[in-house]
Design a protein around this motif. Structure first.
Motif, PDB file in Angstrom:
ATOM      1  N   LEU A  61       0.734  -1.187  -0.115  1.00 24.67           N
ATOM      2  CA  LEU A  61      -0.039  -0.084  -0.015  1.00 24.67           C
ATOM      3  C   LEU A  61       0.881   1.254   0.087  1.00 24.67           C
ATOM      4  CD1 LEU A  61      -2.786   1.589   0.378  1.00 24.67           C
ATOM      5  CD2 LEU A  61      -2.601   1.077   2.755  1.00 24.67           C
ATOM      6  N   LYS A  62       2.048   1.176   0.920  1.00 26.67           N
ATOM      7  CA  LYS A  62       2.921   2.330   0.636  1.00 26.67           C
ATOM      8  C   LYS A  62       3.476   2.729  -0.719  1.00 26.67           C
ATOM      9  CE  LYS A  62       7.508   3.272   2.489  1.00 26.67           C
ATOM     10  NZ  LYS A  62       8.434   3.246   1.341  1.00 26.67           N
ATOM     11  N   LYS A  63       3.668   1.684  -1.547  1.00 28.93           N
ATOM     12  CA  LYS A  63       4.228   1.786  -2.772  1.00 28.93           C
ATOM     13  C   LYS A  63       3.090   2.723  -3.588  1.00 28.93           C
ATOM     14  CE  LYS A  63       7.543  -1.877  -2.773  1.00 28.93           C
ATOM     15  NZ  LYS A  63       7.706  -3.171  -3.402  1.00 28.93           N
ATOM     16  N   SER A 118       0.815   8.003  -5.767  1.00 31.79           N
ATOM     17  CA  SER A 118      -0.324   9.047  -5.864  1.00 31.79           C
ATOM     18  C   SER A 118       0.270  10.367  -5.071  1.00 31.79           C
ATOM     19  CB  SER A 118      -1.359   8.630  -5.117  1.00 31.79           C
ATOM     20  OG  SER A 118      -2.052   7.438  -5.827  1.00 31.79           O
ATOM     21  N   GLY A 119       1.537  10.139  -4.716  1.00 34.52           N
ATOM     22  CA  GLY A 119       2.171  11.490  -4.230  1.00 34.52           C
ATOM     23  C   GLY A 119       1.751  11.650  -2.813  1.00 34.52           C
ATOM     24  N   VAL A 120       1.258  10.918  -2.107  1.00 36.90           N
ATOM     25  CA  VAL A 120       0.703  11.638  -0.528  1.00 36.90           C
ATOM     26  C   VAL A 120       1.383  10.767   0.553  1.00 36.90           C
ATOM     27  CG1 VAL A 120      -1.738  11.659  -1.615  1.00 36.90           C
ATOM     28  CG2 VAL A 120      -0.987   9.497  -0.590  1.00 36.90           C
ATOM     29  N   PHE A 121       2.152   9.852   0.293  1.00 36.02           N
ATOM     30  CA  PHE A 121       2.848   9.107   1.290  1.00 36.02           C
ATOM     31  C   PHE A 121       3.931   9.910   1.741  1.00 36.02           C
ATOM     32  CE2 PHE A 121       5.672   6.183   3.462  1.00 36.02           C
ATOM     33  CZ  PHE A 121       4.809   5.804   4.333  1.00 36.02           C
ATOM     34  N   GLY A 122       4.000  10.332   3.160  1.00 36.98           N
ATOM     35  CA  GLY A 122       4.755  11.111   3.647  1.00 36.98           C
ATOM     36  C   GLY A 122       4.463  12.539   3.756  1.00 36.98           C
ATOM     37  N   LYS A 123       3.756  12.805   2.718  1.00 35.27           N
ATOM     38  CA  LYS A 123       3.375  14.247   2.578  1.00 35.27           C
ATOM     39  C   LYS A 123       1.882  14.420   3.450  1.00 35.27           C
ATOM     40  CE  LYS A 123       1.907  17.610  -0.944  1.00 35.27           C
ATOM     41  NZ  LYS A 123       0.248  17.423  -0.684  1.00 35.27           N
ATOM     42  N   ASP A 124       1.126  13.393   3.200  1.00 27.53           N
ATOM     43  CA  ASP A 124      -0.429  13.688   3.793  1.00 27.53           C
ATOM     44  C   ASP A 124      -0.704  12.412   4.750  1.00 27.53           C
ATOM     45  OD1 ASP A 124      -1.381  15.990   2.245  1.00 27.53           O
ATOM     46  OD2 ASP A 124      -0.831  14.599   0.599  1.00 27.53           O
ATOM     47  N   LYS A 140      -9.976   5.235   0.926  1.00 26.63           N
ATOM     48  CA  LYS A 140     -10.352   5.767   2.155  1.00 26.63           C
ATOM     49  C   LYS A 140      -9.662   6.809   2.513  1.00 26.63           C
ATOM     50  CE  LYS A 140     -13.373   6.169   5.641  1.00 26.63           C
ATOM     51  NZ  LYS A 140     -14.909   6.455   5.512  1.00 26.63           N
ATOM     52  N   ILE A 141      -8.357   6.378   2.335  1.00 26.23           N
ATOM     53  CA  ILE A 141      -7.084   7.580   2.649  1.00 26.23           C
ATOM     54  C   ILE A 141      -7.375   8.584   1.565  1.00 26.23           C
ATOM     55  CG2 ILE A 141      -4.771   7.926   2.506  1.00 26.23           C
ATOM     56  CD1 ILE A 141      -4.413   5.100   3.499  1.00 26.23           C
TER      57      ILE A 141
END
Length: 201
Positions: free
Chosen positions: A79-81, A86-92, A195-196
């Motif tokens: 899911l992290k990948k 999508s450019g949201v991991f670590g940012k959002d 959902k995220i």
């Protein structure tokens, strides 16, 4: 006779509706205390109320778990990948993995666990445990406080193989409950991602 049947049916329906409403209201009011501090895989402190800018997906594990815990971590790594693309991991959003076995799961053990799943050591996915330099019983209480806030239940029957609830939890920037998802084989990457993304947008 028909009237009695209708009354009984109505009473059952009201009881079920009240029960569902209770659990929905309970979950909606769930919040992790912001002052709880644990240590991460690098031995650095992590305080839940410090960062109020990101969603958090939380899983509870113990590294000796034979089935549902490693399966969930593996699915979260995939899911992290997806979220990175999508450019949201670590940012959002960030991921948080909390051990329920802080005595055995030291920062070093958690670091090795991460490596086993190809998870890079970063601030965007932290693996939390208790500080053994402190009173380990107090550290266990902190972890239980987080678990109880999310209605995550667990116990050690005495053989080191914990019995625990099988849910992961999405919480918002203020540590309030958003949603919960099954662990293990029931963890649906697409459902969790949607959902995220809906919450972010």
């Amino acid at each position: 006779m028909k009237k009695i049947y209708l009354i009984c049916s109505l009473a059952i329906f009201i009881g079920i509706a009240a029960g569902i409403s209770y659990f929905l209201i309970r979950d909606a009011n769930t919040k992790i205390p912001g002052n709880v501090t644990l240590i991460n895989q690098n031995g650095d402190q992590y305080t839940f109320g410090k960062d109020q800018t990101k969603l958090k997906l939380i899983e509870f594990i113990y590294t000796h778990c034979p089935d549902v815990c490693p399966t969930t971590t593996q699915k979260m790594a995939a899911l992290k990948k997806d979220l990175e693309k999508s450019g949201v991991f670590g940012k959002d959003i960030e991921f948080i993995t909390i051990t329920i076995d802080p005595y055995r799961d030291t920062p070093e053990v958690l670091s090795n666990y991460m490596k086993g799943f190809g998870i890079e050591n970063s601030k965007d996915w932290v693996f939390l445990t208790g500080d053994k330099q402190q009173n380990i019983k107090n550290e266990q209480k902190k972890i239980r406080e987080i678990g109880e806030a999310l209605q995550f239940q667990y116990k050690d029957p005495g053989n080191g193989q914990f019995v625990h609830t099988t849910f992961t939890y999405l919480i918002d920037e203020n540590n309030k409950f958003v949603a919960k998802f099954p662990m293990g084989d029931g963890f649906n990457r697409e459902e969790v991602k949607n959902k995220i993304m809906n919450k972010i947008n």
